[in-house]
Design a protein around this motif. Structure first.
Motif, PDB file in Angstrom:
ATOM      1  N   VAL A   1       1.176 -33.318 -12.148  1.00 17.68           N
ATOM      2  CA  VAL A   1       1.339 -31.875 -11.951  1.00 17.68           C
ATOM      3  C   VAL A   1      -0.079 -31.313 -11.913  1.00 17.68           C
ATOM      4  CG1 VAL A   1       2.381 -29.743 -12.802  1.00 17.68           C
ATOM      5  CG2 VAL A   1       3.505 -31.936 -13.246  1.00 17.68           C
ATOM      6  N   VAL A   2      -0.637 -31.222 -10.703  1.00 19.07           N
ATOM      7  CA  VAL A   2      -2.053 -30.900 -10.533  1.00 19.07           C
ATOM      8  C   VAL A   2      -2.180 -29.649  -9.660  1.00 19.07           C
ATOM      9  CG1 VAL A   2      -4.303 -31.732  -9.763  1.00 19.07           C
ATOM     10  CG2 VAL A   2      -2.628 -33.341 -10.699  1.00 19.07           C
ATOM     11  N   TYR A   3      -3.039 -28.729 -10.108  1.00 24.25           N
ATOM     12  CA  TYR A   3      -3.264 -27.467  -9.393  1.00 24.25           C
ATOM     13  C   TYR A   3      -4.677 -27.425  -8.826  1.00 24.25           C
ATOM     14  CZ  TYR A   3       1.056 -25.895 -11.578  1.00 24.25           C
ATOM     15  OH  TYR A   3       2.366 -25.776 -11.965  1.00 24.25           O
ATOM     16  N   GLY A   4      -4.792 -26.928  -7.583  1.00 23.87           N
ATOM     17  CA  GLY A   4      -6.087 -26.809  -6.937  1.00 23.87           C
ATOM     18  C   GLY A   4      -6.848 -25.586  -7.408  1.00 23.87           C
ATOM     19  N   ALA A   5      -8.023 -25.416  -6.851  1.00 27.70           N
ATOM     20  CA  ALA A   5      -8.870 -24.286  -7.237  1.00 27.70           C
ATOM     21  C   ALA A   5      -8.219 -22.947  -6.927  1.00 27.70           C
ATOM     22  CB  ALA A   5     -10.222 -24.389  -6.525  1.00 27.70           C
ATOM     23  N   ASP A   6      -7.282 -22.931  -5.949  1.00 26.32           N
ATOM     24  CA  ASP A   6      -6.585 -21.701  -5.601  1.00 26.32           C
ATOM     25  C   ASP A   6      -5.366 -21.444  -6.488  1.00 26.32           C
ATOM     26  OD1 ASP A   6      -4.960 -23.719  -4.719  1.00 26.32           O
ATOM     27  OD2 ASP A   6      -4.822 -23.021  -2.637  1.00 26.32           O
ATOM     28  N   GLY A   7      -5.138 -22.316  -7.457  1.00 23.18           N
ATOM     29  CA  GLY A   7      -4.006 -22.136  -8.354  1.00 23.18           C
ATOM     30  C   GLY A   7      -2.692 -22.670  -7.823  1.00 23.18           C
TER      31      GLY A   7
ATOM     32  N   ILE B   1      -1.422 -33.651 -16.238  1.00 22.18           N
ATOM     33  CA  ILE B   1      -1.550 -32.251 -15.836  1.00 22.18           C
ATOM     34  C   ILE B   1      -3.017 -31.990 -15.533  1.00 22.18           C
ATOM     35  CG2 ILE B   1      -1.147 -29.848 -16.483  1.00 22.18           C
ATOM     36  CD1 ILE B   1       0.485 -32.365 -18.651  1.00 22.18           C
ATOM     37  N   GLY B   2      -3.291 -31.422 -14.376  1.00 21.97           N
ATOM     38  CA  GLY B   2      -4.675 -31.189 -13.979  1.00 21.97           C
ATOM     39  C   GLY B   2      -4.887 -29.810 -13.390  1.00 21.97           C
ATOM     40  N   HIS B   3      -6.068 -29.265 -13.639  1.00 22.00           N
ATOM     41  CA  HIS B   3      -6.476 -27.982 -13.054  1.00 22.00           C
ATOM     42  C   HIS B   3      -7.868 -28.170 -12.463  1.00 22.00           C
ATOM     43  CE1 HIS B   3      -3.144 -25.662 -14.860  1.00 22.00           C
ATOM     44  NE2 HIS B   3      -3.286 -26.490 -15.885  1.00 22.00           N
ATOM     45  N   LEU B   4      -7.949 -28.152 -11.128  1.00 22.27           N
ATOM     46  CA  LEU B   4      -9.222 -28.315 -10.444  1.00 22.27           C
ATOM     47  C   LEU B   4      -9.907 -26.966 -10.293  1.00 22.27           C
ATOM     48  CD1 LEU B   4      -8.191 -30.831  -7.626  1.00 22.27           C
ATOM     49  CD2 LEU B   4      -8.754 -31.262 -10.019  1.00 22.27           C
ATOM     50  N   LYS B   5     -11.194 -26.956 -10.595  1.00 24.50           N
ATOM     51  CA  LYS B   5     -11.969 -25.718 -10.545  1.00 24.50           C
ATOM     52  C   LYS B   5     -13.296 -25.993  -9.866  1.00 24.50           C
ATOM     53  CE  LYS B   5      -9.868 -24.459 -14.970  1.00 24.50           C
ATOM     54  NZ  LYS B   5     -10.088 -24.145 -16.414  1.00 24.50           N
ATOM     55  N   GLY B   6     -13.240 -26.149  -8.529  1.00 26.78           N
ATOM     56  CA  GLY B   6     -14.449 -26.472  -7.788  1.00 26.78           C
ATOM     57  C   GLY B   6     -14.895 -27.889  -8.075  1.00 26.78           C
ATOM     58  N   ALA B   7     -16.089 -28.018  -8.641  1.00 29.11           N
ATOM     59  CA  ALA B   7     -16.633 -29.339  -8.945  1.00 29.11           C
ATOM     60  C   ALA B   7     -16.206 -29.833 -10.331  1.00 29.11           C
ATOM     61  CB  ALA B   7     -18.157 -29.321  -8.856  1.00 29.11           C
ATOM     62  N   ARG B   8     -15.364 -29.090 -11.036  1.00 30.90           N
ATOM     63  CA  ARG B   8     -14.914 -29.468 -12.375  1.00 30.90           C
ATOM     64  C   ARG B   8     -13.386 -29.573 -12.395  1.00 30.90           C
ATOM     65  NH1 ARG B   8     -14.943 -26.454 -16.180  1.00 30.90           N
ATOM     66  NH2 ARG B   8     -15.378 -27.933 -17.877  1.00 30.90           N
ATOM     67  N   ALA B   9     -12.907 -30.282 -13.375  1.00 34.04           N
ATOM     68  CA  ALA B   9     -11.457 -30.394 -13.550  1.00 34.04           C
ATOM     69  C   ALA B   9     -11.143 -30.544 -15.028  1.00 34.04           C
ATOM     70  CB  ALA B   9     -10.907 -31.583 -12.771  1.00 34.04           C
ATOM     71  N   GLU B  10     -10.016 -29.977 -15.428  1.00 33.24           N
ATOM     72  CA  GLU B  10      -9.504 -30.114 -16.793  1.00 33.24           C
ATOM     73  C   GLU B  10      -8.215 -30.921 -16.719  1.00 33.24           C
ATOM     74  OE1 GLU B  10     -11.145 -29.037 -19.385  1.00 33.24           O
ATOM     75  OE2 GLU B  10     -12.690 -27.971 -18.232  1.00 33.24           O
TER      76      GLU B  10
ATOM     77  N   PRO C   1      -0.535 -35.742 -26.428  1.00 36.46           N
ATOM     78  CA  PRO C   1      -1.447 -35.251 -25.400  1.00 36.46           C
ATOM     79  C   PRO C   1      -2.897 -35.666 -25.664  1.00 36.46           C
ATOM     80  CG  PRO C   1      -0.876 -33.479 -26.894  1.00 36.46           C
ATOM     81  CD  PRO C   1      -0.119 -34.691 -27.360  1.00 36.46           C
ATOM     82  N   GLN C   2      -3.589 -36.000 -24.609  1.00 34.23           N
ATOM     83  CA  GLN C   2      -5.020 -36.298 -24.674  1.00 34.23           C
ATOM     84  C   GLN C   2      -5.714 -35.491 -23.583  1.00 34.23           C
ATOM     85  OE1 GLN C   2      -6.087 -40.370 -23.968  1.00 34.23           O
ATOM     86  NE2 GLN C   2      -8.274 -40.020 -24.211  1.00 34.23           N
ATOM     87  N   GLN C   3      -6.740 -34.754 -23.941  1.00 29.72           N
ATOM     88  CA  GLN C   3      -7.405 -33.860 -22.997  1.00 29.72           C
ATOM     89  C   GLN C   3      -8.832 -34.323 -22.729  1.00 29.72           C
ATOM     90  OE1 GLN C   3      -7.006 -30.070 -24.990  1.00 29.72           O
ATOM     91  NE2 GLN C   3      -4.989 -29.691 -24.105  1.00 29.72           N
ATOM     92  N   TRP C   4      -9.287 -34.095 -21.503  1.00 29.23           N
ATOM     93  CA  TRP C   4     -10.684 -34.348 -21.159  1.00 29.23           C
ATOM     94  C   TRP C   4     -11.042 -33.521 -19.918  1.00 29.23           C
ATOM     95  CZ3 TRP C   4      -6.830 -37.525 -19.463  1.00 29.23           C
ATOM     96  CH2 TRP C   4      -6.867 -37.962 -18.140  1.00 29.23           C
ATOM     97  N   SER C   5     -12.313 -33.406 -19.642  1.00 34.37           N
ATOM     98  CA  SER C   5     -12.799 -32.705 -18.460  1.00 34.37           C
ATOM     99  C   SER C   5     -13.691 -33.642 -17.668  1.00 34.37           C
ATOM    100  CB  SER C   5     -13.564 -31.434 -18.840  1.00 34.37           C
ATOM    101  OG  SER C   5     -14.670 -31.743 -19.656  1.00 34.37           O
ATOM    102  N   SER C   6     -13.857 -33.351 -16.397  1.00 39.92           N
ATOM    103  CA  SER C   6     -14.691 -34.199 -15.543  1.00 39.92           C
ATOM    104  C   SER C   6     -15.411 -33.340 -14.516  1.00 39.92           C
ATOM    105  CB  SER C   6     -13.838 -35.266 -14.846  1.00 39.92           C
ATOM    106  OG  SER C   6     -12.837 -34.660 -14.043  1.00 39.92           O
ATOM    107  N   GLN C   7     -16.467 -33.898 -13.973  1.00 41.88           N
ATOM    108  CA  GLN C   7     -17.252 -33.243 -12.928  1.00 41.88           C
ATOM    109  C   GLN C   7     -17.506 -34.239 -11.811  1.00 41.88           C
ATOM    110  OE1 GLN C   7     -20.754 -31.822 -15.071  1.00 41.88           O
ATOM    111  NE2 GLN C   7     -19.915 -29.757 -15.066  1.00 41.88           N
ATOM    112  N   ALA C   8     -17.473 -33.764 -10.597  1.00 38.32           N
ATOM    113  CA  ALA C   8     -17.741 -34.617  -9.441  1.00 38.32           C
ATOM    114  C   ALA C   8     -18.111 -33.733  -8.258  1.00 38.32           C
ATOM    115  CB  ALA C   8     -16.539 -35.492  -9.111  1.00 38.32           C
ATOM    116  N   ALA C   9     -18.627 -34.370  -7.226  1.00 39.08           N
ATOM    117  CA  ALA C   9     -19.124 -33.612  -6.074  1.00 39.08           C
ATOM    118  C   ALA C   9     -18.014 -33.112  -5.168  1.00 39.08           C
ATOM    119  CB  ALA C   9     -20.088 -34.481  -5.269  1.00 39.08           C
ATOM    120  N   SER C  10     -16.819 -33.674  -5.280  1.00 33.33           N
ATOM    121  CA  SER C  10     -15.735 -33.300  -4.374  1.00 33.33           C
ATOM    122  C   SER C  10     -14.396 -33.437  -5.071  1.00 33.33           C
ATOM    123  CB  SER C  10     -15.745 -34.187  -3.126  1.00 33.33           C
ATOM    124  OG  SER C  10     -15.435 -35.529  -3.471  1.00 33.33           O
ATOM    125  N   GLN C  11     -13.377 -32.846  -4.458  1.00 32.63           N
ATOM    126  CA  GLN C  11     -12.026 -32.963  -4.991  1.00 32.63           C
ATOM    127  C   GLN C  11     -11.560 -34.414  -4.954  1.00 32.63           C
ATOM    128  OE1 GLN C  11      -8.883 -29.974  -4.116  1.00 32.63           O
ATOM    129  NE2 GLN C  11      -7.763 -31.655  -3.150  1.00 32.63           N
TER     130      GLN C  11
END
Length: 329
Positions: free
Chosen positions: A129-135, A193-202, A211-221
């Motif tokens: 269940v993953v949401y893009g930067a546009d929600g 469950i994911g929420h993409l926010k540009g170059a970051r994701a939760e 539940p286990q939570q983490w964040s990540s950063q990358a150059a692209s979706q």
């Protein structure tokens, strides 16, 4: 009422837990021994490399998510993958070429035994269940990098029905009712469950109600999704990476078995698990029931595995039990 009916419930268990009476049917999928792997051409080198990759995926699937890469003999098994092939054929879609490989089940099982892998239940798919930067929720096509990363590590991906998306906040909080609904519809207790926010994701991975939570950063979706797939596979591998060479005695305290059907459904689930050798119901009370099992894998790996199917979540510890579990309705 529960204690008064307990003896009746126990007497009926053998009948009610028979195959097909109350066990929930799993989703029918492709054979775990069949894999499709992309190739650049039809050369022998490409074919042999693809067959090795395919065998790695099949072994991971059948090991229930265990990370086998450090096992003695693993590299040699992949080098000899061509000897385990039952059949293969090339597939072309547009300009893309792929090789479908079907392995001989008996040969693969012997390979797993040689690697010291005990019998385990098949790992269920991961619901994304993953949401893009546009929600907006991402569909199956957009989630291909995540699906491919998981497939390479022996897991499969499901995307939630966009017409009936589960509440991501309730899922991330491991709400039992929300998890029960997902388990009933998708037959899995693995939820990303994911929420993409540009170059970051939760990210939040819910596994067995934890539940286990983490964040990540990358150059692209694409990179964010691929990284999430690898992180998820690493997490499952660390929880399920067990050696089952000798029988283990496992004691489980289970809450939520409020009826004969609940009890029989739980027994049917245990009996369908290839890691379970013996089952005994030890005690029962208004709060729950105590079960003594003999399994082919140690308690931590067994508990981690049986809570992936969407019917059980981990609950509070109970005296005299290796783990406390809750049956979802």
């Amino acid at each position: 009422m529960r204690l008064a009916c307990l003896s009746f419930l126990l007497c009926l268990a053998g009948f009610l837990a028979a195959p097909g009476v109350c066990a929930r049917q799993a989703a029918v999928g492709a054979s775990p021994y069949s894999v499709v792997v992309p190739v650049a051409d039809t050369s022998d080198g490409q074919r042999d490399g693809a067959i090795g990759t395919a065998l790695a995926q099949v072994l991971a699937r059948l090991a229930g998510g265990q990370d086998l890469r450090t096992r003695p003999g693993y590299a040699e098994a992949l080098k000899g993958a061509s000897g385990l092939v039952q059949q293969y054929q090339y597939q072309r879609s547009g300009n893309a070429l792929a090789l479908q490989v079907v392995f001989d089940p008996d040969a693969v099982r012997r390979t797993l035994e040689q690697l010291g892998v005990g019998a385990v239940a098949a790992k269920p798919p991961v619901l994304a269940v993953v949401y893009g930067a546009d929600g907006q929720p991402l569909g199956a096509e957009a989630l291909q990098p995540l699906a491919q990363a998981l497939s390479a590590r022996g897991s499969t991906l499901l995307t939630a029905d966009p017409a009936a998306l589960p509440d991501p906040a309730r899922l991330a909080a491991a709400d039992p009712a929300a998890l029960a609904a997902v388990g009933e519809r998708y037959h899995t207790g693995l939820i990303l469950i994911g929420h993409l926010k540009g170059a970051r994701a939760e990210w939040t991975l819910v596994s067995g109600g934890q539940p286990q939570q983490w964040s990540s950063q990358a150059a692209s979706q694409t990179a964010l999704l691929a990284e999430a797939g690898n992180a998820l596979a690493d997490h499952l591998g660390s929880r399920l990476n067990v050696i089952g060479s000798a029988p283990s005695n496992v004691t489980l305290w289970v809450e939520g078995l409020d009826s004969a059907l609940d009890y029989a459904g739980f027994l049917a689930m245990l009996r369908a698990n290839p890691a379970v050798r013996q089952i005994a119901t030890t005690t029962a009370s208004e709060q729950g029931m105590l079960f003594s099992l003999q399994t082919s894998v140690p308690a931590p790996g067994f508990v981690a595995g049986i809570t992936l199917g969407g019917r059980l979540i981990q609950a509070q510890d109970h005296a005299g039990a290796d783990a406390g579990l809750r049956w979802l309705h």
